[in-house]
Each structure stands twice: as C-alpha cells, then as structure tokens.
Design a protein around this motif. Structure first.
Motif: not given
Lengths: 228, 228
Positions: A38-66
DNA sequence: ACCTGAACACCGTTCAAGT
DNA sequence: ACCTGAACACCGTTCAAGT
C-alpha cells in the motif's frame, strides 16, 4: 521507480480506481508481488497510503482488481470463427499475458471474487466449446484440461531458473549441485537437452497445446458421447 | 494452535533443521502461507524468533526447505514397473500432496534452489519416461505436458470457491453476480453442471490424466520419431 | 554451540482529523 | 468528497550479548 516517482505537484491527475489498479500492475510487473505494498503504491501515485482506502476497502480488493485487469488483457475467443483456431489463439494469448505478469498466477489461486473481465473470459471460452458441439460434461472435461495446462505451463515457465537470458553463472551454480551419480537422468536431460544452445522451453507450449487441441477435436468428432 | 503451543519448559527437545521444517509445514497447513512467519513459527516451537537464525540464514531458506519436504511426500515412480502405471501413480500422488499443502504451489514458482527430494523426484520421472523408450526431446515434451497439467490442476483446485464443503451461502453470493444475460454460458455451466449435487471437480483430474497418458502411449508406440 | 533482548526499517489498517 | 497524520500491532532481520 516508474516514470517520475516523486511528483506530488498540485496539478496531478486525481486518483481513481482505474488509475490505482493500472499503477499496481506496473509496480508488480517491475518488482514482483512482494514489492506491491500500500505504501509503495501510494508513493508511486504521489499520494499518502491512506488515500487508497478511499477507493478500496483493503489491499485484497486491489489484488482482486489487478487479477481482473490481467484477465482483461487475454484475447477472447470469438463466436464467429472456427473453434480450434479461436481456442488456440486464446490459449496462446493467455500464456503470453501470464508471462508478462507472472505474479498474477499465484494471485489467481487465492482470489475468490472473480471480476467482470474474468467472468466474460470464462463465458467466452465455455461458449466456444459449447458452440463446437461438446456436451456440458465434455465442456467441463475440456476446459479443465485446457486451463490446467495453460496455468501449469505458466507456473513452470515462471519457475525456470534459466529464464530469458539468465547469467551462465547461475546456471552453472545450479548444475554444480547435480551429481551425475545421484541424478543420472536429470544430468543427462539437462546437459544434452535443456541446456543445449538451441533449446527453448517455450516451444513445449505449442507441442502440448496441439496435443490437447487434437484431443478436443476427437471429442468433438465423436459427438456428445461418453468419455473416450 | 498446534499441540501445546506455549510449552517453553526446560525439558523440551532441542531445535534442529528438521524439527523447524516439519513445524513450518504444519503451520502453513493450518493457517496458510501468510500465517507462517518467523515469529509464529518460533512461538509454535516454544522458542524466540532469533533462535531460528541459528539453523537457517533467512526465511527463504526455510521456504526452500518446506518445498523440498513437500516434494519428498510425493510417491516416486519405480524403475521396475510398467511406465504407465508408475507415471499415473506418481501423478495421482503429486496431486493429492498439492491438495494437502496447497500453499506449496505458489512457493514452487518462486524457489530457485531445488532440494535433494525435488531433484530425486525429477530424476525418477525422467528415468521412467526414458525407460519407456522416449527420446530426450520426447521426454521433454511429455514431462512438460504432464506436469503443466498436474500443477495447473492443483492451482484450479486451490482456486475453487466451492471447495470441499463450502457453505452454500458462499456459492450463492458468487452465483448472484452471474447475470444470465451477461454470462449465459457461465450460468448454464454453473447451474446445470458444476453446481449439480453429483458434480465433483476432482474427477476432471482422472479424465485429463488418462487423456495425457494416452498421448504418451501413442508417442511411445511410435518410437523415438518426430513430433506427432 | 545454542539461544535471547533490544532495536531498525518495514507492513496493513484504524481512527480522528483536515480541506 | 478527497486526502492526511499519528498510532497500533504486526513483519524480517541485524547486532550485541548471554549461557
């Protein structure tokens, strides 16, 4: 790591599920699944880790997505063409997609919520097999056989120590552990076949796929009958 | 979690590579690969995490070790018997081992240092195929096909949402996402075949294995000739 | 030789806040 | 609505110590 990592300028594109998922695939492609946090992904997007949780409930949902994104990259068999050509094209495409994103193979094992691209993919393959004249039972046999081969081959390819252009020193260090007395057939196969200059493991895919397509062809020719 | 977790008594058995690896397999069997951490493993052994580093240089070495343990559980084809029976027995055994330790499938992809049991296993299979009269090239074709199927089938089985006795509610929640308009063939196959009471995905293994063994039989009958 | 304690740089995630 | 800061309970691993 990718593009310009540290750009946290004001004029950057706002986040979105799509943008996060595409970036996640790029990160995993670049550094493997373990580099996708979550942290490396956020950094790559130029954003703080917590911002991701506004779009996905958790990392598992991101893995489902990819995983679904990866399925979306595979060519679908078209209902119009001849079944053998369509199924073959789809299998070749699936293999090359899994080669590009080899981290996806291990994810497929653990995902239990297939996405729309995954469902569409399976639907298209099932439709092509049914359209070729196979019964429901035979379609199940055929699909299990075909995809076990495709996924299994992808695993084998990912596990190859001497992949595309591995340093000879790596190959040598592995070969050094192969005692010809202890493993005579392994040494024979390695030295006289697998490690020969001309050998390309990828060609085993075409061989196996043709064999399986031949089997399906016989199943279809025989009609909907019993197991062969 | 297993046996008596908190026994840090003075009279416990001293650590050893073997004891650590056996415990690691038990932990992974019980809670999946993600539950296997240096800390959880140490706790299970009644020891502090750092003690493990006296036997293994890092976690990767432990993962290498348990993959080799898993390979060691698979029945080897014996050189004495008929090839078809031996290869079949080995494939059935490999599948059931991978079903018991489904976390091992994903590890196999990432290990690059095969252990002695792994090497012995491959040597025995190669020896059996060679002994049946296949050329080196044909042995490569046959082995790639056979193991792609075995590993791929194991992945498919591990990915099954409705595994051994999954709650019907899970199945229903998945089925709810299957719109018959969007995925007609998927819905047809699920409702009329895969979700029928009598259906057992495991039986697809025997079908696929027989088909592949038939292919090998034809390869062998034809002698060492060209690709079929 | 065999094991431990404290510490470091990481994880995913919660909770309460900022704009 | 969209993003952040601080904090919590975890990781693997290093380093220096205990017996």
């Amino acid at each position: 790591m990718l593009k310009e990592a540290g750009d946290s300028r004001e004029d950057r594109v706002p986040l979105s599920r799509e943008r996060v998922l595409n970036c996640a695939v790029a990160v995993a492609d670049g550094g493997g699944l373990s580099s996708l946090t979550m942290r490396s992904l956020a950094k790559e997007l130029g954003v703080k880790p917590m911002a991701l949780y506004h779009y996905f409930t958790n990392k598992d949902e991101i893995l489902d997505g990819i995983v679904d994104l990866v399925f979306g990259e595979m060519e679908l068999p078209s209902a119009g063409g001849h079944w053998r050509e369509e199924i073959s094209r789809r299998a070749v495409s699936a293999r090359s997609v899994l080669r590009r994103h080899s981290w996806a193979i291990v994810l497929m094992e653990s995902r239990s919520r297939p996405g729309p691209a995954t469902l569409r993919h399976h639907d298209a393959v099932l439709g092509t097999l049914r359209g070729a004249g196979l019964s429901l039972a035979m379609t199940g046999h055929a699909y299990a056989l075909l995809d076990a081969f495709v996924y299994g081959f992808a695993i084998q390819e990912a596990a190859l120590p001497f992949d595309r252009g591995t340093a000879p020193e790596v190959t040598a260090s592995i070969a050094a552990r192969f005692s010809p007395e202890a493993y005579p057939h392994l040494v024979e196969f390695a030295t006289e076949r697998a490690l020969q200059p001309g050998y390309d493991f990828g060609e085993e895919f075409e061989f196996g796929l043709d064999v399986i397509l031949d089997v399906l062809e016989r199943m279809i020719a025989r009609g909907n009958g019993d197991d062969p």
